[in-house]
Write an enzyme that holds these catalytic residues in place. Structure first.
Site, PDB file in Angstrom:
ATOM      1  N   LYS A 174     -32.740  -4.339  28.379  1.00 48.85           N
ATOM      2  CA  LYS A 174     -32.358  -4.340  26.964  1.00 48.85           C
ATOM      3  C   LYS A 174     -33.537  -4.701  26.084  1.00 48.85           C
ATOM      4  O   LYS A 174     -33.640  -4.222  24.955  1.00 48.85           O
ATOM      5  CB  LYS A 174     -31.184  -5.289  26.735  1.00 48.85           C
ATOM      6  CG  LYS A 174     -29.887  -4.714  27.268  1.00 48.85           C
ATOM      7  CD  LYS A 174     -28.693  -5.216  26.510  1.00 48.85           C
ATOM      8  CE  LYS A 174     -27.443  -4.475  26.935  1.00 48.85           C
ATOM      9  NZ  LYS A 174     -26.216  -5.096  26.496  1.00 48.85           N
ATOM     10  N   LYS A 186     -26.360   6.488  33.610  1.00 48.02           N
ATOM     11  CA  LYS A 186     -24.964   6.062  33.568  1.00 48.02           C
ATOM     12  C   LYS A 186     -24.332   6.466  32.229  1.00 48.02           C
ATOM     13  O   LYS A 186     -25.023   6.439  31.197  1.00 48.02           O
ATOM     14  CB  LYS A 186     -24.960   4.528  33.710  1.00 48.02           C
ATOM     15  CG  LYS A 186     -23.608   3.941  33.931  1.00 48.02           C
ATOM     16  CD  LYS A 186     -23.722   2.434  34.011  1.00 48.02           C
ATOM     17  CE  LYS A 186     -22.354   1.829  33.794  1.00 48.02           C
ATOM     18  NZ  LYS A 186     -22.350   0.390  33.712  1.00 48.02           N
ATOM     19  N   LYS A 189     -22.366   4.848  25.563  1.00 45.08           N
ATOM     20  CA  LYS A 189     -22.301   5.230  24.162  1.00 45.08           C
ATOM     21  C   LYS A 189     -23.713   5.339  23.589  1.00 45.08           C
ATOM     22  O   LYS A 189     -24.046   6.286  22.883  1.00 45.08           O
ATOM     23  CB  LYS A 189     -21.491   4.183  23.389  1.00 45.08           C
ATOM     24  CG  LYS A 189     -21.276   4.558  21.942  1.00 45.08           C
ATOM     25  CD  LYS A 189     -20.805   3.398  21.116  1.00 45.08           C
ATOM     26  CE  LYS A 189     -20.880   3.755  19.639  1.00 45.08           C
ATOM     27  NZ  LYS A 189     -20.789   2.588  18.771  1.00 45.08           N
TER      28      LYS A 189
END
Ligand code: SF4
Length: 325
Positions: free
Chosen positions: A112, A192, A195
């Site tokens: 992240k 994967k 969104k």
């Protein structure tokens, strides 16, 4: 006494079929066997950039879609994380039991921080401690996890052991319950379904959308021509068939793929029809909840009331054993 289960739901506003097959459907199967608590984790969502004005709507949407997908408020407790302030209180206390070195090794933090280079904040770093607090606050014994959350749960278990060793046996050590469906890739087939990567099929897609989203989806690269046989296990469309199709249609897909008896377009059309058929009741229930905003408010309010009661009971014990009174 049923064992208590806790799991968190990101308030992304969009719920896709990866969330459904990888998490929600497993949770629904657990509703009668366990005492289930599901939480919309808005505090976790603050660790990456977001639009504050959109947050309340994202929370409601996420809650409604999950309810429509089967998290029946009559059979589990649903609430919003920030409505129970004890989560942040326990997080601070658990900070003091969380080994820095292990926290620094979290793979999701590294990923992240690469994705959000402009905002690598401390919340992103200490996210797993808040997650440990979410779980331990309700003395949860079982946590359903996908393969990408294993490391965070292991860390929560370590924090639990450290707390108990230092202050006395207070929390049960939560055990993982692994989800059945293997990781669902996005329509591009490389990452994967998510969104943020915009490679998803929404759970509430309209009937005609399923095929249009699947039409260009990646398949087994060996099937260059219609006459080339393929290996269904190498194809994400086959994984989706496992989630939405009957045994008969799965056998049709596998046999037809291996022998080149069917083309990928036939295979995707059949899948789109099966998805539409499986998800029609979810769309119906969603419309029903969307027409009852007061009921959705009541679910959130009642969940917060019940969870605050449980959380405060735990915090009184925690304050006692840690000498904070
Ligand atoms: S026939 Fe179906 S399972 Fe086989 S490669 Fe094509 S889409 Fe995938």
């Amino acid at each position: 006494m049923k064992k208590r289960v806790f799991s968190g739901i990101q308030p992304s506003g969009i719920v896709h079929i990866g969330n459904y097959l990888g998490a929600i459907r497993n949770w629904v199967d657990m509703l009668d066997k366990y005492d289930c608590i599901f939480c919309v984790v808005d505090l976790h969502a603050m660790t990456v950039p977001y639009e504050p004005k959109e947050m309340p709507n994202c929370i409601r949407e996420t809650l409604m879609v999950n309810m429509a997908a089967g998290l029946d408020p009559e059979r589990c407790t649903l609430f919003v994380q920030s409505h129970v302030p004890q989560h942040t209180e326990l997080t601070w206390i658990l900070n003091t039991c969380a080994p820095f070195g292990d926290l620094a090794r979290m793979t999701q933090f590294k990923e992240k921080s690469r994705q959000h280079r402009e905002n690598v904040n401390c919340g992103l770093f200490t996210y797993p401690i808040l997650m440990a607090a979410d779980i331990l606050l309700y003395k949860s014994e079982v946590v359903p996890v996908g393969e990408d959350q294993t490391q965070h749960l292991e860390f929560a278990r370590e924090i639990c052991r450290n707390f108990n060793a230092r202050f006395g046996e207070t929390f049960p050590e939560p055990q993982p319950k692994y989800t059945r469906v293997r990781r669902l890739m996005g329509v591009g087939g490389k990452a994967k379904m998510s969104k943020s990567l915009n490679n998803y099929i929404p759970l509430l897609a309209e009937p005609e959308e399923f095929f249009s989203l699947l039409r260009t989806a990646a398949t087994d690269p060996a099937r260059v021509r219609r006459s080339d046989p393929g290996t269904p296990e190498k194809c994400n469309i086959h994984t989706m068939h496992l989630g939405f199709s009957s045994q008969e249609d799965i056998a049709w897909c596998e046999e037809g793929c291996r022998t080149a008896g069917i083309g990928c377009v036939d295979c995707k059309k059949r899948l789109a029809g099966n998805m539409d058929h499986s998800l029609a009741p979810v769309r119906e229930r969603y419309k029903k909840y969307a027409d009852q905003p007061d009921y959705v408010e009541d679910v959130m309010r009642e969940g917060a009331r019940q969870c605050t009661e449980w959380a405060e009971k735990t915090m009184q014990e925690v304050r006692e054993v840690t000498g904070l009174r």
